[in-house]
Design an enzyme around this catalytic site. Structure first.
Site, PDB file in Angstrom:
ATOM      1  CB  SER A   1      33.941  23.701 -37.939  1.00  0.00           C
ATOM      2  OG  SER A   1      32.775  23.247 -37.262  1.00  0.00           O
TER       3      SER A   1
ATOM      4  CE1 TYR B   1      36.954  20.342 -34.983  1.00  0.00           C
ATOM      5  CE2 TYR B   1      34.859  21.422 -34.555  1.00  0.00           C
ATOM      6  CZ  TYR B   1      35.698  20.736 -35.413  1.00  0.00           C
ATOM      7  OH  TYR B   1      35.284  20.444 -36.689  1.00  0.00           O
TER       8      TYR B   1
HETATM    9  P1  NAP Z   1      37.502  12.484 -39.664  1.00  0.00           P
HETATM   10  O1  NAP Z   1      36.581  11.515 -40.292  1.00  0.00           O
HETATM   11  O2  NAP Z   1      37.795  12.357 -38.200  1.00  0.00           O
HETATM   12  O3  NAP Z   1      38.888  12.471 -40.482  1.00  0.00           O
HETATM   13  C1  NAP Z   1      39.939  13.286 -40.052  1.00  0.00           C
HETATM   14  C2  NAP Z   1      41.128  13.053 -40.956  1.00  0.00           C
HETATM   15  O4  NAP Z   1      42.169  13.930 -40.551  1.00  0.00           O
HETATM   16  C3  NAP Z   1      41.677  11.633 -40.893  1.00  0.00           C
HETATM   17  O5  NAP Z   1      42.074  11.271 -42.199  1.00  0.00           O
HETATM   18  C4  NAP Z   1      42.915  11.788 -39.991  1.00  0.00           C
HETATM   19  O6  NAP Z   1      43.940  10.853 -40.306  1.00  0.00           O
HETATM   20  C5  NAP Z   1      43.360  13.179 -40.378  1.00  0.00           C
HETATM   21  N1  NAP Z   1      44.195  13.866 -39.406  1.00  0.00           N
HETATM   22  C6  NAP Z   1      43.874  14.327 -38.172  1.00  0.00           C
HETATM   23  N2  NAP Z   1      44.925  14.938 -37.619  1.00  0.00           N
HETATM   24  C7  NAP Z   1      45.935  14.871 -38.526  1.00  0.00           C
HETATM   25  C8  NAP Z   1      47.269  15.333 -38.547  1.00  0.00           C
HETATM   26  N3  NAP Z   1      47.810  15.986 -37.509  1.00  0.00           N
HETATM   27  N4  NAP Z   1      48.025  15.079 -39.650  1.00  0.00           N
HETATM   28  C9  NAP Z   1      47.494  14.425 -40.717  1.00  0.00           C
HETATM   29  N5  NAP Z   1      46.234  13.975 -40.758  1.00  0.00           N
HETATM   30  C10 NAP Z   1      45.468  14.195 -39.665  1.00  0.00           C
HETATM   31  O7  NAP Z   1      37.002  13.983 -39.865  1.00  0.00           O
HETATM   32  P2  NAP Z   1      35.920  14.638 -40.850  1.00  0.00           P
HETATM   33  O8  NAP Z   1      34.633  14.642 -40.141  1.00  0.00           O
HETATM   34  O9  NAP Z   1      36.040  14.090 -42.212  1.00  0.00           O
HETATM   35  O10 NAP Z   1      36.454  16.140 -40.815  1.00  0.00           O
HETATM   36  C11 NAP Z   1      37.346  16.667 -41.779  1.00  0.00           C
HETATM   37  C12 NAP Z   1      37.477  18.157 -41.510  1.00  0.00           C
HETATM   38  O11 NAP Z   1      36.172  18.735 -41.537  1.00  0.00           O
HETATM   39  C13 NAP Z   1      38.073  18.476 -40.145  1.00  0.00           C
HETATM   40  O12 NAP Z   1      38.910  19.597 -40.236  1.00  0.00           O
HETATM   41  C14 NAP Z   1      36.842  18.799 -39.294  1.00  0.00           C
HETATM   42  O13 NAP Z   1      37.147  19.668 -38.248  1.00  0.00           O
HETATM   43  C15 NAP Z   1      35.957  19.457 -40.344  1.00  0.00           C
HETATM   44  N6  NAP Z   1      34.533  19.421 -39.967  1.00  0.00           N
HETATM   45  C16 NAP Z   1      33.859  18.240 -39.827  1.00  0.00           C
HETATM   46  C17 NAP Z   1      32.514  18.261 -39.453  1.00  0.00           C
HETATM   47  C18 NAP Z   1      31.689  17.023 -39.280  1.00  0.00           C
HETATM   48  O14 NAP Z   1      30.520  17.131 -38.851  1.00  0.00           O
HETATM   49  N7  NAP Z   1      32.209  15.833 -39.580  1.00  0.00           N
HETATM   50  C19 NAP Z   1      31.886  19.492 -39.228  1.00  0.00           C
HETATM   51  C20 NAP Z   1      32.610  20.654 -39.373  1.00  0.00           C
HETATM   52  C21 NAP Z   1      33.937  20.610 -39.743  1.00  0.00           C
HETATM   53  P3  NAP Z   1      44.123   9.451 -39.511  1.00  0.00           P
HETATM   54  O15 NAP Z   1      42.739   8.854 -39.411  1.00  0.00           O
HETATM   55  O16 NAP Z   1      45.055   8.675 -40.347  1.00  0.00           O
HETATM   56  O17 NAP Z   1      44.668   9.850 -38.170  1.00  0.00           O
END
Ligand code: NAP
Length: 243
Positions: free
Chosen positions: A138, A152
């Site tokens: 991130s 985080y």
């Molecule tokens: P999201 O919509 O909250 O989705 C997170 C996913 O991770 C869900 O499928 C969740 O599964 C799964 N998950 C969480 N903990 C888990 C675990 N212990 N074991 C297996 N699955 C797990 O998040 P996103 O925004 O797409 O983010 C994806 C990645 O990008 C993350 O690493 C996040 O830190 C990074 N990121 C996101 C942003 C942003 O602005 N969105 C920015 C920077 C980085 P369930 O729903 O089934 O629990």
């Protein structure tokens, strides 16, 4: 040779967009999720309807035994895992540093860093001949996320160091390890932080004047994962609209 990929946290957001794109390019995809089986199953059905191959698998990737089961089942269905996207991650309500309790801190570290360590180690224990790993970090690892979630941000900093060290350790085997650092992306994660419209609020501060889409992050992950990026390892690509 089949390209077999595990996308952790593939049921929604960036992981879902990445699973879909990789499957459309011929990867055999394991869509991992922790709790939301409906989303994972409907995504897999969509991939199959479009002519791709995928299956959903429930595993909390912060737990060693569940990670082993995830790799066992993927090998059973598709053969040796050749590619890995460490995407699973979580954050909690926006908070000042002094109000973060140790249970939350440990949970964030386990979901974001331990998961990356366990999945990468399992991948390499089974395959040291061909493939690559992309870690979804991130922009928070650069900014530190003050007043929101320093826990985080620190977990993403640890992930970056793991990416660098591991990329150097396995480079001579031809395995590449890279990282994508998204900025403000439109996903449901911000609601978990207590502010569903966070991306809209911050858009004017982003040089490109808007948040990113999961598909834009998936494009970068997919390129780094692929042989098109064959001379790229230990690298970090910011997908953050210039922020
Ligand atoms: P999201 O919509 O909250 O989705 C997170 C996913 O991770 C869900 O499928 C969740 O599964 C799964 N998950 C969480 N903990 C888990 C675990 N212990 N074991 C297996 N699955 C797990 O998040 P996103 O925004 O797409 O983010 C994806 C990645 O990008 C993350 O690493 C996040 O830190 C990074 N990121 C996101 C942003 C942003 O602005 N969105 C920015 C920077 C980085 P369930 O729903 O089934 O629990």
């Amino acid at each position: 040779m089949n390209r077999v990929v595990i996308v952790t946290g593939g049921s929604r957001g960036i992981g879902a967009a990445t699973s879909k794109l990789l499957a459309s390019k011929g990867y055999l995809a394991c869509v991992n999720y922790r709790s939301d089986s409906n989303s994972a199953i409907s995504l897999v059905n969509e991939i199959i309807a479009l002519g791709g191959q995928a299956f959903p698998f429930q595993a909390d990737v912060s737990k060693e035994r569940e990670v082993v089961a995830l790799f066992d089942e993927t090998e059973r269905q598709f053969g040796q895992v050749t590619h890995l996207v460490n995407n699973a991650g979580c954050l909690f309500k926006q908070s000042s540093f002094i109000d973060i309790d140790v249970e939350r801190f440990n949970q964030v570290m386990q979901s974001n860093v331990t998961s990356c360590f366990l999945c990468s180690r399992e991948f390499l224990r089974r395959n040291q001949t061909y493939g690559s790993i992309v870690n979804v970090s991130s922009a928070a690892s650069r900014t530190g996320s003050p007043f929101e979630y320093i826990d985080y941000a620190a977990s993403k900093g640890a992930m970056d160091t793991l990416t660098k060290g591991l990329s150097l350790e396995v480079a001579e085997k031809g395995i590449r390890v890279n990282s994508v650092r998204p900025g403000f992306i439109h996903t449901e994660m911000h609601a978990d932080g207590g502010e569903p419209n966070r991306v809209e609020r911050l858009a004017p501060q982003i040089p490109l004047q808007r948040g990113g889409t999961p598909e834009e992050v998936a494009n970068t992950i997919t390129w780094l994962l692929s042989d098109d990026a064959s001379y790229v390892t230990g690298s970090f690509i910011d997908v953050a609209g210039g922020k």
